[in-house]
Design an enzyme around this catalytic site. Structure first.
Site, PDB file in Angstrom:
ATOM      1  N   ASP A 152      43.813  45.961  30.855  1.00 56.14           N
ATOM      2  CA  ASP A 152      42.434  45.929  31.340  1.00 56.14           C
ATOM      3  C   ASP A 152      42.229  47.393  32.050  1.00 56.14           C
ATOM      4  O   ASP A 152      43.112  48.200  32.366  1.00 56.14           O
ATOM      5  CB  ASP A 152      42.116  44.877  32.377  1.00 56.14           C
ATOM      6  CG  ASP A 152      41.001  44.650  33.131  1.00 56.14           C
ATOM      7  OD1 ASP A 152      39.903  45.032  32.308  1.00 56.14           O
ATOM      8  OD2 ASP A 152      40.853  44.718  34.357  1.00 56.14           O
ATOM      9  N   GLU A 178      29.186  44.373  44.771  1.00 59.92           N
ATOM     10  CA  GLU A 178      28.357  44.000  46.024  1.00 59.92           C
ATOM     11  C   GLU A 178      28.579  44.741  47.126  1.00 59.92           C
ATOM     12  O   GLU A 178      27.638  45.075  47.922  1.00 59.92           O
ATOM     13  CB  GLU A 178      28.484  42.378  45.854  1.00 59.92           C
ATOM     14  CG  GLU A 178      27.933  41.622  44.967  1.00 59.92           C
ATOM     15  CD  GLU A 178      27.884  40.163  45.288  1.00 59.92           C
ATOM     16  OE1 GLU A 178      28.374  39.889  46.366  1.00 59.92           O
ATOM     17  OE2 GLU A 178      27.044  39.309  44.636  1.00 59.92           O
ATOM     18  N   PHE A 233      25.289  35.729  39.100  1.00 61.92           N
ATOM     19  CA  PHE A 233      25.640  36.589  38.354  1.00 61.92           C
ATOM     20  C   PHE A 233      26.816  35.665  37.194  1.00 61.92           C
ATOM     21  O   PHE A 233      27.408  34.975  37.716  1.00 61.92           O
ATOM     22  CB  PHE A 233      26.496  37.714  38.648  1.00 61.92           C
ATOM     23  CG  PHE A 233      27.090  38.294  37.441  1.00 61.92           C
ATOM     24  CD1 PHE A 233      26.465  39.588  36.989  1.00 61.92           C
ATOM     25  CD2 PHE A 233      28.371  38.380  37.128  1.00 61.92           C
ATOM     26  CE1 PHE A 233      26.577  40.515  35.796  1.00 61.92           C
ATOM     27  CE2 PHE A 233      28.829  39.188  36.231  1.00 61.92           C
ATOM     28  CZ  PHE A 233      28.254  40.124  35.484  1.00 61.92           C
ATOM     29  N   ARG A 235      30.477  53.535  37.146  1.00 64.01           N
ATOM     30  CA  ARG A 235      29.930  52.349  36.759  1.00 64.01           C
ATOM     31  C   ARG A 235      28.414  52.392  36.918  1.00 64.01           C
ATOM     32  O   ARG A 235      28.027  52.257  38.242  1.00 64.01           O
ATOM     33  CB  ARG A 235      30.635  51.175  37.488  1.00 64.01           C
ATOM     34  CG  ARG A 235      32.241  51.035  37.126  1.00 64.01           C
ATOM     35  CD  ARG A 235      32.887  50.333  38.222  1.00 64.01           C
ATOM     36  NE  ARG A 235      32.507  48.832  38.202  1.00 64.01           N
ATOM     37  CZ  ARG A 235      33.089  47.759  37.510  1.00 64.01           C
ATOM     38  NH1 ARG A 235      33.821  48.139  36.812  1.00 64.01           N
ATOM     39  NH2 ARG A 235      32.435  46.555  37.388  1.00 64.01           N
ATOM     40  N   THR A 268      38.090  46.614  28.044  1.00 60.51           N
ATOM     41  CA  THR A 268      37.406  46.667  29.336  1.00 60.51           C
ATOM     42  C   THR A 268      35.951  45.975  29.083  1.00 60.51           C
ATOM     43  O   THR A 268      35.523  46.153  27.794  1.00 60.51           O
ATOM     44  CB  THR A 268      37.444  47.960  29.865  1.00 60.51           C
ATOM     45  OG1 THR A 268      36.422  47.891  30.996  1.00 60.51           O
ATOM     46  CG2 THR A 268      36.701  48.967  28.933  1.00 60.51           C
ATOM     47  N   GLY A 269      35.420  45.483  29.967  1.00 60.28           N
ATOM     48  CA  GLY A 269      33.942  44.930  29.941  1.00 60.28           C
ATOM     49  C   GLY A 269      32.965  46.150  30.290  1.00 60.28           C
ATOM     50  O   GLY A 269      31.789  46.110  30.348  1.00 60.28           O
ATOM     51  N   ASP A 270      33.469  47.221  30.741  1.00 58.00           N
ATOM     52  CA  ASP A 270      32.534  48.145  30.919  1.00 58.00           C
ATOM     53  C   ASP A 270      31.907  48.962  29.846  1.00 58.00           C
ATOM     54  O   ASP A 270      32.263  48.851  28.487  1.00 58.00           O
ATOM     55  CB  ASP A 270      33.436  49.450  31.762  1.00 58.00           C
ATOM     56  CG  ASP A 270      33.553  49.250  33.208  1.00 58.00           C
ATOM     57  OD1 ASP A 270      33.031  48.343  33.701  1.00 58.00           O
ATOM     58  OD2 ASP A 270      34.383  49.978  33.664  1.00 58.00           O
ATOM     59  N   ASP A 286      41.183  38.240  32.796  1.00 57.55           N
ATOM     60  CA  ASP A 286      42.371  38.676  31.931  1.00 57.55           C
ATOM     61  C   ASP A 286      43.326  37.614  31.688  1.00 57.55           C
ATOM     62  O   ASP A 286      44.434  37.850  31.111  1.00 57.55           O
ATOM     63  CB  ASP A 286      43.017  39.976  32.762  1.00 57.55           C
ATOM     64  CG  ASP A 286      42.231  41.045  32.992  1.00 57.55           C
ATOM     65  OD1 ASP A 286      41.224  41.619  32.275  1.00 57.55           O
ATOM     66  OD2 ASP A 286      41.982  41.431  34.244  1.00 57.55           O
TER      67      ASP A 286
END
Length: 1251
Positions: free
Chosen positions: A420, A691, A733, A800, A880-882, A1033
């Site tokens: 990750d 956040e 979210f 990000r 990755t989720g980016d 993950d």
């Protein structure tokens, strides 16, 4: 009474048989929970909750009576134990016995006894822990005494009402029905479940929110329908049915889980839904995972070959004995053994009996101590890994954890690493870097200099490598173009972790109770230009409010700026804590209203009369009075002076003014003094670092979040003071929507406003298309284009990105949406799909406000670790989720991608396009690399290349990864990856991916991560390792051969699912290259040595059979035969298997290429087993015939001749081990001396040989 209650609930009574038939299908899907106080007088058979588990936990496996049979049964699951018990029992048969039966049984009994004692001790420890937990106290409501009484946890049942107090542990999974908190909230800490120390909010069930008095269990008459017990900590679905027939939906926000700690709430009451072993915490408690290592699987094959060799030797001896008996004919020798009836045995029967006898004699060939020795060595290896101070992280006070004790040697054979990015390669400390608002970019240079100071402080302790400049052009394959320029950030230094160790320690003290609150994260330096605009906007709004001018006259650019920071402040789930009491929430309510729960509430609240000035005073004061008359325990409301001030404020409002009845600003507020309840700053309890970063950024611009309640969010703005935004709805979210929205009623404009925050790839598609026919539309189009441009720049810098947007709703639009949303919330079938569609209806045609860039720093040593692992021949894939640009830039910063590499980028909008891209990529690879002459960076490749060929992981002739075609990097996004993982395309995708030096999968979901790992593991037949730090993950960690969890800031879910847990990614280098290499090398050599020494010892007896008519006799004393493995040769190899080091740790880290030996199984190949067996038989011939010829003409007895053979063989075996040992210690010498002197006989001849 039970029957009466069920009739009241609308459940018709039916015959018992019919009722059971009707309920059975329903029981398989849902659980029905009734209150136990309604059935106290009923018999056990009539209590509807009788089938559910009680709250007594029992993690022990045995009882006093079941221990012996159950433990033996479990131990006999091992084939080796069954085999040795069979051999021992066979020795009790007089016809075939070879040794004294009791003596033959001793080793087996010893092994089984040691294992049983270990299991008994572990079970006793579990018993003591269970007893302590079961006898903890809690308050349970008693109908007889009409009060809450103390009971043990084990006495709690499903359907009981429990009163919970602050700082208490939850005894079971409880549905929250009441809370002393005036906002009907209960805060819990879930550290025991997922390791997260930040507070979580749980809410009272909707239908119990408006109780005007303390909750009375005797008045409860509802029925709960919920899902069956499961281990999903993030899901709970059900509904509660009231006597009136009304149904209210239940969510995870209503459920308090066993093991959590009550915080910030004096008292709460709930009903038990799941108890004991059916609670989610217990269902997740699976204990250490058991996996079979690759070496163990290979060893089992060789054990099978040993069995075959044993049977062949026994068969050979049996045939030889039969032929030897046959030559005597009827003249049997005097030493012939008669049958039990006293008659002569036929040669065939004699051969059969001898076959069984030889199995007993040759039993040493299958080592009884091998499996036990391996377990001991692995435990010792784990112990020494734990003791390695290089794997201890001082900052977090954590060290390596080994959760799977039996796969340590797999660490030395890894070939693919799947990692990750966020929290694994990076710190997961989100730092606000820059933003763009209304199309204008604010670089925050002063904030960048502040962060650079942290870097300079840390530069003295670690080597910082940076590479300036931009990247050259690289050819790439995309769905839109064949060539693409990917720009690298100006410096990778900005991605390195900031903050010295001293600073980190100081931060950990300051944020002891608060996550994501280090000085680096929260002390943000604002951009001067943007700060001036915020102050200018606020002062204008204050002026307009004072002069009762419409806020709509504010310039649109300034309006977007204030809305941008309001969105940052309120579009989150951050809990505000007091500075000196981090677990006590700030309580300040300016207006007290219940949240919108039904369409009736909406109609009452938003009727036109409410919005006129004539009703302001009466309406507001009536609301305050109504909520102030609540129960006494909820007295933390607005003070009388505050109420009168509010009433006075409403009365002074002119008719038609835009200041609505919610306005919370007291007239005495001067707009300068900051609002603090106590000395010191407020603490923010955030559920994610993103956040926290945004809330701290807003606070830097004096837009502070000062309070959060279920129905309102309190914000302090410059010049405007405290504002209370009525919170109408929150759409949290989730990984599908990738965004969060809040619906509020704006206190200054009286408008229903939706603020949305989410991934730019999602939000930009939801922006309302601008109308280019007017100037406003043209301006908005320009803002969207500029924002997209800045988003690309942010991503190129490795930041990000998040987009911020808003939407204004009319009362009619909101009423229509609310009605559909409430229907979706109470739906039984397809609730998730309906809620998704409802959220999508709300979150469309948005107005773009701006975007943020948040930096996630690289961890210490990540680039160096990746470079070292590459040299070791390991393939590293990052999943990755980016977004793609951010992931690519981070990949360059951490040296996953190299500037000299060519980059293949796969982005497709359909499966056909994906198939075409893969075909083009394969042709591109073949044309450019396979048909061109081999260069220094080009690897040799077969001319008959096929996308479906499987290549070996490495080659001895090359130090780098030899199956790579060229220095290629592959980047693929989540949508294209979904197409590529289809059955029809997965082979082509794998052919392209394995030909690349680096693979980067962006925007990938947790399911896609696990599918990629599984595809590589199953198709390429390679050893895989997955490493991650978050709950997303877990799936890939569990699928990989070895799963590694990072104990970072995203909780402990990845750690709990892993085989090994590390504090930092950089420790993976030593874990694999050093400890992995050692563990594999030690165990591989130990196993081969076991086979060698046992085969050699058995071969001595086999050679003797040629001189004793294959009678099964032995020239070695039976004590030596029985205890050869257990005593005489056991300790030396345990020492070497635990402590031997073929190469020093420093050399292994300086020369990572040495790791290739483990990848190729160089220490344990199939032919090595046979070489060892041949060597053993050869050495046994020498050890047998030297004493044989030495005593050829003597008259010594059998054992006087056999004992020198035994001693010579043992000396040879130990000498063989000595030559195989790379590192000698005092322990090795002592163990060898003990083993050698143990065989010394009393005779002088034997003493001479031993010396």
């Amino acid at each position: 009474m039970a029957r009466h209650s069920e009739e009241d609930a609308g459940m018709a009574k039916a015959p018992p048989a019919a009722r059971q038939r009707k309920k059975k299908p329903k029981e398989n899907k849902t659980r029905t929970v009734h209150a136990n106080i309604l059935h106290d007088c009923a018999k056990g058979e009539e209590n509807p909750n009788r089938h559910y588990a009680n709250n007594k936990i029992k993690t022990t496996k045995y009882t006093v009576l079941s221990f012996l049979p159950k433990n033996l049964f479990e131990q006999f699951h091992r084939f080796a134990n069954v085999y040795f018990v069979f051999i021992a029992l066979l020795n009790f048969v007089p016809v075939v016995n070879a040794f004294q039966p009791e003596l033959a049984l001793a080793p087996v009994v010893f092994i089984l006894s040691v294992t049983a004692i270990k299991d008994l001790w572990e079970d006793y420890r579990r018993h003591r822990s269970d007893k302590e937990i079961n006898h903890m106290d809690c308050l349970v409501y008693s109908r007889a005494e009409r009060r809450y009484v103390e009971k043990y946890w084990k006495e709690v049942r499903v359907g009981d009402f429990i009163r919970l107090r602050c700082n208490e542990l939850l005894p079971a999974d409880v549905l929250l029905l009441s809370s002393s908190d005036p906002d009907r909230l209960c805060h819990i800490e879930t550290a025991t479940l997922d390791g997260e120390t930040n507070l979580k909010q749980r809410q009272v069930v909707r239908s119990f929110y408006d109780l005007d008095c303390e909750f009375d269990p005797l008045k409860y008459n509802s029925i709960i329908e919920c899902e069956k017990p499961n281990n999903d900590l993030n899901r709970f679905r059900g509904y509660i049915i009231h006597r009136s027939g009304r149904r209210d939906a239940l969510y995870k926000e209503n459920l308090l889980l066993r093991g959590c700690t009550i915080r910030n709430t004096e008292e709460a009451v709930g009903i038990v839904i799941y108890a004991g072993h059916e609670t989610k915490a217990m269902l997740n408690n699976n204990g250490p995972r058991y996996k079979r290592s690759k070496l163990e699987r290979q060893m089992n094959v060789d054990v099978f070959w040993c069995v075959i060799i044993l049977l062949v030797m026994c068969l050979f001896a049996a045939v030889g004995h039969g032929l030897w008996m046959f030559q005597y004919g009827d003249n049997r020798p005097v030493f012939d053994v008669l049958s039990p009836e006293g008659t002569n045995l036929s040669p065939i029967m004699s051969a059969i009996y001898l076959f069984l006898t030889m199995i007993i004699v040759f039993q040493v060939l299958i080592p009884i101590s091998l499996f036990v020795s391996i377990e001991i060595v692995k435990i010792c290896q784990v112990y020494f890994i734990h003791q390695d101070m290089d794997l201890y992280d001082e900052e977090t006070d954590s060290h390596l954890q080994c959760r799977a004790l039996n796969i340590t040697e797999d660490l030395g054979q890894m070939q693919y690493i799947f990692s990750d990015k966020t929290g694994t390669l990076t710190e997961n400390k989100m730092v606000f870097r820059r933003c763009t608002v209304a199309g204008v970019e604010y670089s925050h240079d002063a904030n960048a200099r502040r962060l650079a100071m942290y870097q300079e402080m840390d530069s003295e302790e670690e080597e910082c490598m940076s590479h300036g400049g931009t990247l050259p052009r690289r050819d790439s394959v995309t769905s839109h173009q064949s060539a693409r320029v990917v720009l690298r950030s100006q410096s990778t230094k900005s991605h390195r972790r900031t903050g010295s160790r001293a600073e980190a320690k100081r931060a950990s003290i300051l944020s002891k109770h608060t996550a994501f609150s280090s000085p680096m994260e929260k002390d943000i330096t604002p951009d001067p230009k943007l700060l001036d605009k915020v102050n200018d906007c606020s002062s204008q709004m204050d002026f307009m409010r004072f002069h009762s001018q419409p806020i709509s006259q504010l310039p649109s650019d300034l309006s977007d700026i204030i809305d941008f920071f309001i969105a940052l402040t309120i579009c989150n789930t951050v809990v505000v804590s007091s500075p000196n009491q981090p677990r006590h929430k700030v309580r300040m309510r300016f207006e007290l209203k219940s949240p919108v729960k039904t369409i009736e509430d909406f109609i009452k609240r938003f009727t036109p009369s409410r919005l006129t000035s004539g009703s302001n005073s009466s309406s507001s004061s009536s609301l305050i009075t109504n909520r102030s008359s609540n129960k006494g325990c909820s007295s933390l409301l607005s003070s009388p002076s505050a109420e009168s001030t509010l009433t006075k404020l409403h009365e002074e409002q002119p008719s038609g003014g835009l200041e609505q009845d919610f306005s919370p600003i007291p007239p005495s507020y001067d707009g300068k003094a900051s609002w603090n309840l106590e000395e010191g700053e407020l603490r923010y309890e955030a559920e994610s670092p993103d956040e926290a970063a945004l809330v701290y950024a807003a606070r830097a611009y004096k837009c502070s979040l000062v309070g959060r309640l279920p129905d309102q969010v309190i914000v302090e703005l410059p010049h405007l003071g405290k504002l209370s935004f009525e919170l109408l709805h929150t759409l949290g979210f989730d990984s599908t929507r990738k965004r969060m929205s809040v619906v509020v009623r704006h206190p200054l404009t009286d408008q229903i406003t939706v603020y949305t925050k989410g991934a730019d790839s999602v939000i930009m598609d939801l922006i309302k298309p601008p109308d280019t026919g007017n100037s406003k539309g043209k301006r908005q189009k320009k803002i969207v284009c500029r924002t997209q441009h800045y988003l690309n720049l942010y991503a190129a810098d490795g930041l990000r990105t998040l987009c911020i947007a808003k939407k204004i709703l009319s009362k009619e639009e909101y009423a229509c949406w609310l009605q559909r949303h409430l229907a979706a919330e109470t739906a039984i079938q397809g609730r998730e799909e309906l809620l998704f569609e409802s959220a999508l209806r709300l979150e469309t045609n948005l107005h773009l406000l701006g975007a943020t860039g948040i930096e996630d720093r690289l961890q210490d040593g990540v680039p160096e670790t990746i470079a070292s692992l590459r040299k070791a021949g390991l393939q590293i894939w990052v999943l990755t989720g980016d977004k793609q640009e951010t992931a690519v830039n981070i990949a360059y910063a951490c040296k996953l991608l190299d500037p000299e590499e060519e980059l293949l980028t796969l982005n497709a909008d359909s499966q056909e396009a994906c198939a075409l891209l893969l075909e083009e990529s394969l042709h591109y690879i073949q044309a450019k690399f396979l048909c061109s002459p081999s260069g220094p960076t080009t690897k040799t490749f077969n001319t008959n290349f096929s996308p479906f060929d499987i290549y070996s992981s490495s080659s001895p002739s090359s130090q780098s990864t030899p199956f790579l075609v060229h220095r290629l990097g592959l980047v693929i996004d989540g949508r294209t990856l979904a197409y590529a993982l289809d059955k029809s395309l997965e082979d082509k995708f794998l052919a392209v991916a394995r030909s690349c030096r680096s693979v980067l999968c962006c925007r990938s979901t947790p399911l896609q991560k696990s599918m990629v790992v599984k595809l590589v593991r199953n198709k390429l037949k390679v050893m895989t390792l997955a490493i991650g730090d978050g709950a997303n993950d877990v799936s890939m960690i569990q699928v990989a051969d070895v799963g590694v969890g990072i104990s970072g800031q995203e909780g402990m879910q990845a750690v709990m699912a892993s085989d090994f847990a590390l504090p930092r990614f950089r420790y993976l280098q030593k874990l694999l290259l050093v400890h992995g290499h050692w563990c594999y090398s030690r165990l591989a050599n130990m196993i081969l040595y076991f086979f060698y020494k046992n085969a050699m010892f058995v071969a001595l007896i086999f050679w003797y059979q040629f001189y004793c008519g294959f009678s099964g006799s032995a020239m070695i004393d039976q004590w030596y035969l029985i205890f050869f493995n257990l005593m005489f040769s056991a300790f030396p190899q345990l020492i070497t298997g635990t402590l031997d080091k073929d190469v020093s740790a420093e050399t292994l880290q300086q020369l990572p290429q040495l790791y290739v030996n483990g990848q190729n199984s160089e220490e344990y190949k199939p032919y090595m087993f046979w070489m060892n067996m041949i060597d053993a038989f050869y050495q046994s011939l020498v050890c047998f015939f030297i004493p044989y010829f030495a005593y050829a003409d003597s008259d010594v007895d059998l054992f006087t001749w056999g004992t020198p053979i035994t001693t010579l063989a043992l000396f040879t075996i130990l000498l063989h081990l000595g030559t195989e040992t790379k590192t000698w210690r005092q322990t090795d010498y002592t163990a060898s001396q003990h083993a050698n002197t143990s065989t010394s006989p009393q005779s002088s001849d034997m003493l001479l040989i031993n010396c």
